[in-house]
Design an enzyme around this catalytic site. Sequence first.
Site, PDB file in Angstrom:
ATOM      1  N   HIS A   1      -4.403   4.055  -7.655  1.00  0.00           N
ATOM      2  CA  HIS A   1      -3.918   3.191  -6.582  1.00  0.00           C
ATOM      3  C   HIS A   1      -3.679   3.932  -5.266  1.00  0.00           C
ATOM      4  O   HIS A   1      -3.498   3.287  -4.232  1.00  0.00           O
ATOM      5  CB  HIS A   1      -2.629   2.485  -7.021  1.00  0.00           C
ATOM      6  CG  HIS A   1      -2.837   1.488  -8.115  1.00  0.00           C
ATOM      7  ND1 HIS A   1      -3.585   0.341  -7.955  1.00  0.00           N
ATOM      8  CD2 HIS A   1      -2.411   1.457  -9.405  1.00  0.00           C
ATOM      9  CE1 HIS A   1      -3.602  -0.345  -9.085  1.00  0.00           C
ATOM     10  NE2 HIS A   1      -2.895   0.311  -9.981  1.00  0.00           N
TER      11      HIS A   1
ATOM     12  N   ARG B   1      -3.862  11.143 -12.162  1.00  0.00           N
ATOM     13  CA  ARG B   1      -4.228   9.832 -12.709  1.00  0.00           C
ATOM     14  C   ARG B   1      -5.599   9.463 -12.166  1.00  0.00           C
ATOM     15  O   ARG B   1      -5.786   9.311 -10.959  1.00  0.00           O
ATOM     16  CB  ARG B   1      -3.212   8.750 -12.348  1.00  0.00           C
ATOM     17  CG  ARG B   1      -3.663   7.398 -12.920  1.00  0.00           C
ATOM     18  CD  ARG B   1      -2.560   6.394 -13.050  1.00  0.00           C
ATOM     19  NE  ARG B   1      -2.133   5.816 -11.783  1.00  0.00           N
ATOM     20  CZ  ARG B   1      -1.364   4.728 -11.683  1.00  0.00           C
ATOM     21  NH1 ARG B   1      -0.935   4.130 -12.789  1.00  0.00           N
ATOM     22  NH2 ARG B   1      -0.987   4.268 -10.508  1.00  0.00           N
TER      23      ARG B   1
ATOM     24  N   ASP C   1     -12.968  19.770 -13.785  1.00  0.00           N
ATOM     25  CA  ASP C   1     -13.652  20.880 -13.119  1.00  0.00           C
ATOM     26  C   ASP C   1     -12.971  21.248 -11.808  1.00  0.00           C
ATOM     27  O   ASP C   1     -13.040  22.400 -11.359  1.00  0.00           O
ATOM     28  CB  ASP C   1     -15.114  20.529 -12.849  1.00  0.00           C
ATOM     29  CG  ASP C   1     -15.974  20.562 -14.108  1.00  0.00           C
ATOM     30  OD1 ASP C   1     -15.461  20.980 -15.170  1.00  0.00           O
ATOM     31  OD2 ASP C   1     -17.155  20.160 -14.032  1.00  0.00           O
TER      32      ASP C   1
ATOM     33  N   GLU D   1      -0.621  -0.551 -21.118  1.00  0.00           N
ATOM     34  CA  GLU D   1      -0.080  -1.446 -20.091  1.00  0.00           C
ATOM     35  C   GLU D   1      -0.606  -2.870 -20.207  1.00  0.00           C
ATOM     36  O   GLU D   1      -0.638  -3.610 -19.226  1.00  0.00           O
ATOM     37  CB  GLU D   1      -0.347  -0.877 -18.698  1.00  0.00           C
ATOM     38  CG  GLU D   1      -1.752  -0.350 -18.474  1.00  0.00           C
ATOM     39  CD  GLU D   1      -1.889   0.455 -17.186  1.00  0.00           C
ATOM     40  OE1 GLU D   1      -1.050   0.290 -16.277  1.00  0.00           O
ATOM     41  OE2 GLU D   1      -2.839   1.238 -17.104  1.00  0.00           O
TER      42      GLU D   1
ATOM     43  N   ASP E   1       2.068  -3.438 -14.964  1.00  0.00           N
ATOM     44  CA  ASP E   1       0.924  -4.172 -15.495  1.00  0.00           C
ATOM     45  C   ASP E   1       1.262  -4.839 -16.831  1.00  0.00           C
ATOM     46  O   ASP E   1       0.815  -5.955 -17.109  1.00  0.00           O
ATOM     47  CB  ASP E   1      -0.277  -3.243 -15.653  1.00  0.00           C
ATOM     48  CG  ASP E   1      -0.937  -2.927 -14.324  1.00  0.00           C
ATOM     49  OD1 ASP E   1      -1.501  -3.853 -13.714  1.00  0.00           O
ATOM     50  OD2 ASP E   1      -0.889  -1.770 -13.886  1.00  0.00           O
TER      51      ASP E   1
END
Length: 258
Positions: A48, A73, A87, A152, A178
């Site tokens: 987000h 995230r 990576d 969620e 959520d």
Amino acid sequence: MPAPHNPFKAALAAKQPQIGCWMSFGETIAAELMSTTGFDWLVVDGEHGPNDLRSITDQVRALEPTNSHAVVRVPIGEDWVLKQVLDAGAQTVLVPMIDTGAQAAAIVRACRYAPDGVRGMGGYGSRVTQFAAISDYATTANAEICVLVQAETRTAIENLDDILAVEGVDGVFVGPADLSADMGFPGQPEAPEMQAIIKDAITRIAAARKAPGILTFSIEAAKTYLDLGATFVAVGIDTVILATAARALSKDAKALIS
């Protein structure tokens, strides 16, 4: 030389509570600022927050020499997305919207090198190996990658036992916003019905010897969740912290001339 030790993963395994905060600015200077505030872990939010691979890389780099561990995230649990952030130097990933044990197992495989997984070997030339300076990275990295998945949805709660049974899942983050929406209580994670579900999920996660995690804006709720066994608890979002403080300061200052 082996892959760097992941202190956050070790703390979760030892059931040492870790207090964190979300970062949603998508800016390196904000990450540097947040690293001075004492949080054990900070979320670089690629779902987000206004982030791309370069901004995620820059924030991971900023946090590496500090005592605040970067939890990245990702926007979605795709193999190529996980490969890129690993990576780039992420040691801990938080993957949203995991509904089944099969999905959780796929995330674990994406984060591990063969023969235990499907992570591509191209990291040899990237910053995660200090550009080939960490010679034993490929043979030691699997043990240091921390995989956190988000439960969620109603489906995730129904399948929670299957998710918890997946080897390689280090923790399960209960996403209150959520989850509340999917359960029919949008914007109401504090509703008694939702709190019962959230508390039960945390208890089940802890009983399965996985690390339970959650985000809350209440210190009182944070204590409740910690008492239930939550191990990684976030207590705010940087953008909201700034906005709340700035609005209060503006209001107080304007009151001087009203």
